[in-house]
Design an enzyme around this catalytic site. Structure first.
Site, PDB file in Angstrom:
ATOM      1  N   HIS A 286      88.628  30.063  16.900  1.00 30.78           N
ATOM      2  CA  HIS A 286      89.893  29.821  16.231  1.00 30.78           C
ATOM      3  C   HIS A 286      91.087  30.731  16.664  1.00 30.78           C
ATOM      4  O   HIS A 286      90.958  31.755  17.125  1.00 30.78           O
ATOM      5  CB  HIS A 286      89.580  30.118  14.682  1.00 30.78           C
ATOM      6  CG  HIS A 286      89.375  31.440  14.326  1.00 30.78           C
ATOM      7  ND1 HIS A 286      90.137  32.413  14.110  1.00 30.78           N
ATOM      8  CD2 HIS A 286      88.131  32.089  13.992  1.00 30.78           C
ATOM      9  CE1 HIS A 286      89.787  33.530  13.751  1.00 30.78           C
ATOM     10  NE2 HIS A 286      88.370  33.403  13.602  1.00 30.78           N
ATOM     11  N   ASP A 298      89.114  39.029  17.166  1.00 25.59           N
ATOM     12  CA  ASP A 298      88.765  38.043  16.215  1.00 25.59           C
ATOM     13  C   ASP A 298      90.038  37.043  15.692  1.00 25.59           C
ATOM     14  O   ASP A 298      90.798  37.534  14.955  1.00 25.59           O
ATOM     15  CB  ASP A 298      88.476  38.331  14.695  1.00 25.59           C
ATOM     16  CG  ASP A 298      88.024  37.829  13.569  1.00 25.59           C
ATOM     17  OD1 ASP A 298      87.682  36.510  13.822  1.00 25.59           O
ATOM     18  OD2 ASP A 298      88.084  37.904  12.424  1.00 25.59           O
ATOM     19  N   GLU A 332      91.047  29.017  10.356  1.00 22.77           N
ATOM     20  CA  GLU A 332      89.624  29.582  10.141  1.00 22.77           C
ATOM     21  C   GLU A 332      89.527  30.726   8.966  1.00 22.77           C
ATOM     22  O   GLU A 332      88.864  30.464   8.147  1.00 22.77           O
ATOM     23  CB  GLU A 332      88.713  29.891  11.268  1.00 22.77           C
ATOM     24  CG  GLU A 332      87.503  30.265  11.216  1.00 22.77           C
ATOM     25  CD  GLU A 332      87.302  31.676  10.619  1.00 22.77           C
ATOM     26  OE1 GLU A 332      86.056  31.772  10.131  1.00 22.77           O
ATOM     27  OE2 GLU A 332      88.136  32.460  10.630  1.00 22.77           O
ATOM     28  N   GLU A 333      90.593  31.667   9.112  1.00 25.25           N
ATOM     29  CA  GLU A 333      90.482  32.843   8.236  1.00 25.25           C
ATOM     30  C   GLU A 333      90.676  32.303   6.861  1.00 25.25           C
ATOM     31  O   GLU A 333      90.238  33.153   5.718  1.00 25.25           O
ATOM     32  CB  GLU A 333      91.427  33.713   8.812  1.00 25.25           C
ATOM     33  CG  GLU A 333      91.040  34.394  10.042  1.00 25.25           C
ATOM     34  CD  GLU A 333      89.786  35.331  10.127  1.00 25.25           C
ATOM     35  OE1 GLU A 333      89.172  35.416   9.390  1.00 25.25           O
ATOM     36  OE2 GLU A 333      89.942  35.895  11.213  1.00 25.25           O
ATOM     37  N   HIS A 430      89.344  42.348  11.176  1.00 21.64           N
ATOM     38  CA  HIS A 430      90.462  42.224  10.214  1.00 21.64           C
ATOM     39  C   HIS A 430      91.106  43.597   9.813  1.00 21.64           C
ATOM     40  O   HIS A 430      91.519  43.692   8.721  1.00 21.64           O
ATOM     41  CB  HIS A 430      89.798  41.712   8.814  1.00 21.64           C
ATOM     42  CG  HIS A 430      89.250  40.585   8.794  1.00 21.64           C
ATOM     43  ND1 HIS A 430      88.303  39.946   7.823  1.00 21.64           N
ATOM     44  CD2 HIS A 430      89.179  39.489   9.984  1.00 21.64           C
ATOM     45  CE1 HIS A 430      88.088  38.721   7.997  1.00 21.64           C
ATOM     46  NE2 HIS A 430      88.352  38.511   9.563  1.00 21.64           N
TER      47      HIS A 430
END
Length: 467
Positions: A286, A298, A332-333, A430
């Site tokens: 993503h 990420d 996506e998140e 994150h």
């Protein structure tokens, strides 16, 4: 996983015993011969990515991308820039059918936020508001806190929590999946007992005073109250203070708000198959991230090795029997929004989707392929993954999947994800610490190698993987 367990696993898979349990599944001599005929192509892929023009390329491409754009919150101007950047870069790389596919994306903004403890002493608290959270009133929320360790404790002390800020100081529950429910449900459960806001201990086993953000959700019929994550250190500090009988008072201010949806795109690129172009092996990661750090781990890394898998095959002049398709997912998140839109637009193609792959758990040193599929398909992947034995990365383990490909796997399509030594993944996850510094060029090369070999070999078999 220990080296001994990994060694035993490799031997186990080399013997072509299915890791899914039940009767042993073996690979026919015909398929073994097909895979063996790909050895020269595979060695070219390995050489290109580890000793040739592709050495260090995944890392450098990711570094330029993330250094240029930074984090990429879904619905933001930075995410729009990321989409355009990748469309241009993949087109310039010579990939085929490079295009964007539209999706309606929720837009949430963080705004200014702060938290300050005023009693029993004054201290600024590091926080990160949670995605989809509402904000506080302009004057903020100032209230005593109640610290709880579990939802059961919260419910048992419900009257005490009314009119307060709930601090969740939950322990690590053995896995991210088991612990993250406090982040996703914390504000809802606090609201049910009349709390004014929820501050949740960051979902991590290790902290250097780093708050971790992420998504949360609300429930119909339950008042929406603000939710934010605090550091492990501050959660434990307030736990100790309240255990001593001290009153802890916190002021929380958050400008978070949800806006109208915006239009954005998933990014798609292909290498058309030579024999069965309508049949597809899909690789993905993503493109969006949270609005902290660089979104390098990420999931910039997963997106980049998916691009790199097609890139190496293109530049070597290889063309498998089936189409290789890279999809860089949007949003996506905040709930795999782009991927769900893609699935809804393409689900009539499920019979022609040979395998779907997603890398979204780090691109550290690879260990193998996590795979969900039939015993026969698992055995075939184990035979293919023997090409990764020189890197000690040939394991095929159960549990392949990812948020963006789960729809396809539920429809019976075989699914794979990257196994890697990601023990420290949730230390950075994150946070502001998710930067290029976390990643290693050589490790990314090996991840791209595994990704390219698995996708290419499956796409080049005479028949699709058995379901």
């Amino acid at each position: 996983m220990s080296n001994m367990v990994l060694f035993i696993t490799v031997l186990f898979l080399s013997a072509l015993v299915s890791v899914r349990g039940g009767d042993a599944a073996t690979v026919s001599e015909k398929i073994k011969a097909e895979i063996a005929k790909m050895a020269d192509d595979v060695q070219q892929i390995i050489g290109y990515l580890n000793d040739g023009p592709g050495k260090g390329q995944s890392y450098e491409r990711l570094a330029v991308f993330t250094d240029t754009i930074g984090h990429r919150l879904a619905g933001s101007a930075e995410m729009d820039q990321a989409v355009e950047y990748m469309l241009s870069a993949m087109h310039a790389d010579g990939l085929e059918n490079v295009h964007g596919e539209s999706a309606s994306i929720p837009r949430w903004t963080r705004g200014s936020e702060s938290a300050t403890m005023f009693s029993p002493r004054t201290k600024n608290l590091a926080i990160l508001g949670l995605g989809s959270s509402v904000g506080t009133p302009i004057v903020g929320i100032t209230a005593p806190v109640i610290v709880v360790k579990t939802f059961d404790e919260l419910r048992s002390r419900g009257e005490e929590a009314r009119g307060k800020i709930v601090v969740f100081n939950q322990a690590w529950q053995g896995s991210y999946g088991a612990t993250v429910e406090y982040r996703t449900r914390g504000a809802v459960e606090a609201a049910k007992v009349g709390a004014l806001a929820a501050l949740i201990r960051s979902v991590t086993q290790f902290s250097l005073y780093t708050p971790h953000t992420g998504s949360m959700r609300y429930e119909d019929g339950v008042e929406k109250i603000p939710g934010a994550c605090i550091t492990v250190e501050d959660a434990e500090l307030m736990q100790r203070m309240t255990d001593r009988g001290q009153e802890v008072v916190v002021q929380l201010q958050m400008e978070a708000r949800t806006h109208a949806n915006v239009e954005s795109m998933n990014v798609v690129a292909e290498i058309k198959g030579s024999t069965y172009p309508e049949q597809v092996v899909l690789v993905s990661g993503h493109l969006d991230s949270w609005d902290v750090g660089q979104g390098a781990m990420d999931d910039g890394g997963g997106a980049l090795i998916s691009w790199q898998a097609l890139s190496v095959i293109k530049h070597l002049g290889l063309r498998p029997k089936r189409t290789l398709r890279a999809v860089l997912w949007n949003a996506e998140e905040i709930g795999a929004v782009g991927a769900l839109n893609y699935y809804n637009e393409h689900k009539m193609e499920v019979a022609d989707m040979d395998m779907v792959m997603e890398s979204d758990s780090g691109v550290f040193y690879p260990t193998g392929l996590e795979f969900t599929g039939s015993e026969e398909a698992t055995a075939i992947l184990a035979e293919i993954m023997r090409y990764m034995e020189p890197f000690n990365a040939s394991a095929v383990l159960p549990g392949g999947g990812g948020a963006d490909i789960t729809f396809w796997i539920q429809d019976g399509v075989p699914g794979g994800s990257l196994g890697n030594r990601n023990e420290k993944y949730f230390d950075y996850h994150h946070t502001e610490a998710d930067t290029m510094t976390v990643l290693d060029p050589s490790e990314m090369d090996k991840c791209a190698t595994l990704w390219a070999i698995a996708a290419y070999c499956v796409a080049n078999l005479d028949e699709m993987l058995p379901r």
